[in-house]
Design a protein around this motif. Structure first.
Motif, short mmCIF file in Angstrom:
data_model
loop_
_atom_site.label_atom_id
_atom_site.label_comp_id
_atom_site.label_asym_id
_atom_site.label_seq_id
_atom_site.Cartn_x
_atom_site.Cartn_y
_atom_site.Cartn_z
N GLY A 15 0.79 -1.23 0.00
CA GLY A 15 0.00 0.00 0.00
C GLY A 15 0.82 1.28 0.00
N LYS A 16 2.07 1.21 -0.39
CA LYS A 16 2.94 2.39 -0.39
C LYS A 16 2.41 3.50 -1.29
N GLU A 86 21.37 8.39 3.60
CA GLU A 86 20.74 8.54 4.92
C GLU A 86 20.30 9.98 5.16
N ARG A 87 21.07 10.95 4.68
CA ARG A 87 20.79 12.37 4.92
C ARG A 87 19.48 12.84 4.30
N TRP A 88 18.94 12.08 3.36
CA TRP A 88 17.74 12.51 2.65
C TRP A 88 16.49 12.53 3.51
N PHE A 89 16.35 11.59 4.45
CA PHE A 89 15.05 11.39 5.09
C PHE A 89 15.02 11.80 6.55
N HIS A 90 13.91 12.44 6.91
CA HIS A 90 13.68 12.82 8.30
C HIS A 90 12.92 11.72 9.04
N ILE A 91 12.20 10.91 8.28
CA ILE A 91 11.45 9.80 8.87
C ILE A 91 11.22 8.73 7.79
N VAL A 92 11.16 7.48 8.25
CA VAL A 92 10.99 6.33 7.35
C VAL A 92 9.84 5.49 7.88
N PHE A 93 8.87 5.20 7.01
CA PHE A 93 7.76 4.33 7.38
C PHE A 93 7.82 3.05 6.56
N VAL A 94 7.83 1.92 7.26
CA VAL A 94 7.82 0.60 6.62
C VAL A 94 6.41 0.05 6.80
N LEU A 95 5.70 -0.12 5.68
CA LEU A 95 4.35 -0.67 5.75
C LEU A 95 4.42 -2.18 5.84
N ARG A 96 3.55 -2.76 6.66
CA ARG A 96 3.51 -4.21 6.87
C ARG A 96 2.09 -4.71 6.62
N THR A 97 1.99 -5.84 5.94
CA THR A 97 0.69 -6.41 5.62
C THR A 97 0.67 -7.89 5.97
N GLU A 98 -0.45 -8.36 6.52
CA GLU A 98 -0.60 -9.78 6.84
C GLU A 98 -0.47 -10.60 5.57
N LYS A 138 17.79 4.16 13.86
CA LYS A 138 16.66 3.34 14.31
C LYS A 138 15.48 4.19 14.78
N GLU A 139 15.76 5.32 15.40
CA GLU A 139 14.67 6.14 15.96
C GLU A 139 13.81 6.82 14.90
N ILE A 140 14.24 6.85 13.64
CA ILE A 140 13.39 7.47 12.61
C ILE A 140 12.63 6.42 11.79
N VAL A 141 12.86 5.13 12.07
CA VAL A 141 12.21 4.06 11.31
C VAL A 141 11.00 3.54 12.10
N HIS A 142 9.85 3.52 11.45
CA HIS A 142 8.60 3.10 12.10
C HIS A 142 7.85 2.12 11.21
N GLN A 143 7.33 1.05 11.83
CA GLN A 143 6.48 0.09 11.11
C GLN A 143 5.02 0.49 11.29
N LEU A 144 4.25 0.37 10.22
CA LEU A 144 2.82 0.67 10.28
C LEU A 144 2.05 -0.48 9.64
N PRO A 145 0.94 -0.92 10.27
CA PRO A 145 0.11 -1.96 9.66
C PRO A 145 -0.63 -1.39 8.46
N SER A 146 -0.77 -2.21 7.42
CA SER A 146 -1.43 -1.74 6.20
C SER A 146 -2.28 -2.87 5.61
N ASN A 147 -3.35 -3.20 6.34
CA ASN A 147 -4.23 -4.29 5.94
C ASN A 147 -5.61 -3.84 5.49
N THR A 148 -6.12 -2.76 6.09
CA THR A 148 -7.51 -2.36 5.90
C THR A 148 -7.60 -0.87 5.57
N PRO A 149 -8.75 -0.42 5.06
CA PRO A 149 -8.95 1.02 4.86
C PRO A 149 -8.81 1.81 6.17
N GLU A 150 -9.19 1.18 7.28
CA GLU A 150 -9.04 1.85 8.58
C GLU A 150 -7.57 2.06 8.92
N ASP A 151 -6.72 1.06 8.59
CA ASP A 151 -5.27 1.22 8.80
C ASP A 151 -4.76 2.40 7.98
#
Length: 171
Positions: A15-16, A86-98, A138-151
């Motif tokens: 869902g990126k 590495e200098r490019w990003f202030h935050i990184v989100f890794v989407l995860r799906t079941e 590590k502190e700028i990398v976050h996992q987010l669930p991406s399974n449903t429209p609510e997610d």
């Protein structure tokens, strides 16, 4: 830099693109789908017969994006991340799906055989999360669930809050 750069990464099918485009629209940031950028600029170094897809020329992609990234306010969407500076990003989100949900999404895109299996395994073994954690602080990398429209809505709200706070803190 007046606006943050955000990386959205994860296995194909998580869902990126949906998240990235909607986030760019809501936040007034620019959106770059690296796959589309590579296609438009023919930023390839060959073709992978096994996976039936072009091979990205990572150095040319970085060269192509360098100036835009230095200005800030860019959301980058790609399934790999270890070649971006590495200098490019202030935050990184890794989407995860079941897995069952991801399997259906990939199958509907026409993924079969080894390509389908390898992408599911990539998700099972958290390959892209591990790549992100080893490529960025590590502190700028976050996992987010991406399974449903609510997610999706929850992720949009959470990232918008982060962007708004970053802009308050840095302007």
């Amino acid at each position: 830099m007046r606006r943050p750069n955000v990386l959205i990464t994860g296995t194909p099918g998580v869902g990126k693109t949906t998240l990235g485009k909607e986030l760019a629209s809501r936040a007034g940031l620019s959106y770059v789908n690296v796959g589309d950028l590579a296609k438009e600029g023919e930023l390839y170094e060959g073709f992978d017969e096994e996976y039936n897809c072009p091979i990205l020329d990572e150095d040319r992609v970085v060269d192509e994006l360098e100036e835009r990234m230095s200005q800030g306010g860019v959301i980058v969407d790609y399934h790999g991340c270890d070649f971006f500076p590495e200098r490019w990003f202030h935050i990184v989100f890794v989407l995860r799906t079941e897995n069952s949900c991801l399997y259906d999404r990939l199958e509907s895109r026409g993924y079969t055989g080894k390509k389908l299996q390898d992408n599911i395994q990539c998700e099972i073994f958290q390959t892209l999360y591990e790549e992100a954690v080893s490529s960025y602080r590590k502190e700028i990398v976050h996992q987010l669930p991406s399974n449903t429209p609510e997610d999706l809505e929850r992720n949009l709200d959470q990232i918008m809050q982060w962007i708004e706070q970053w802009m308050k803190d840095n302007n």
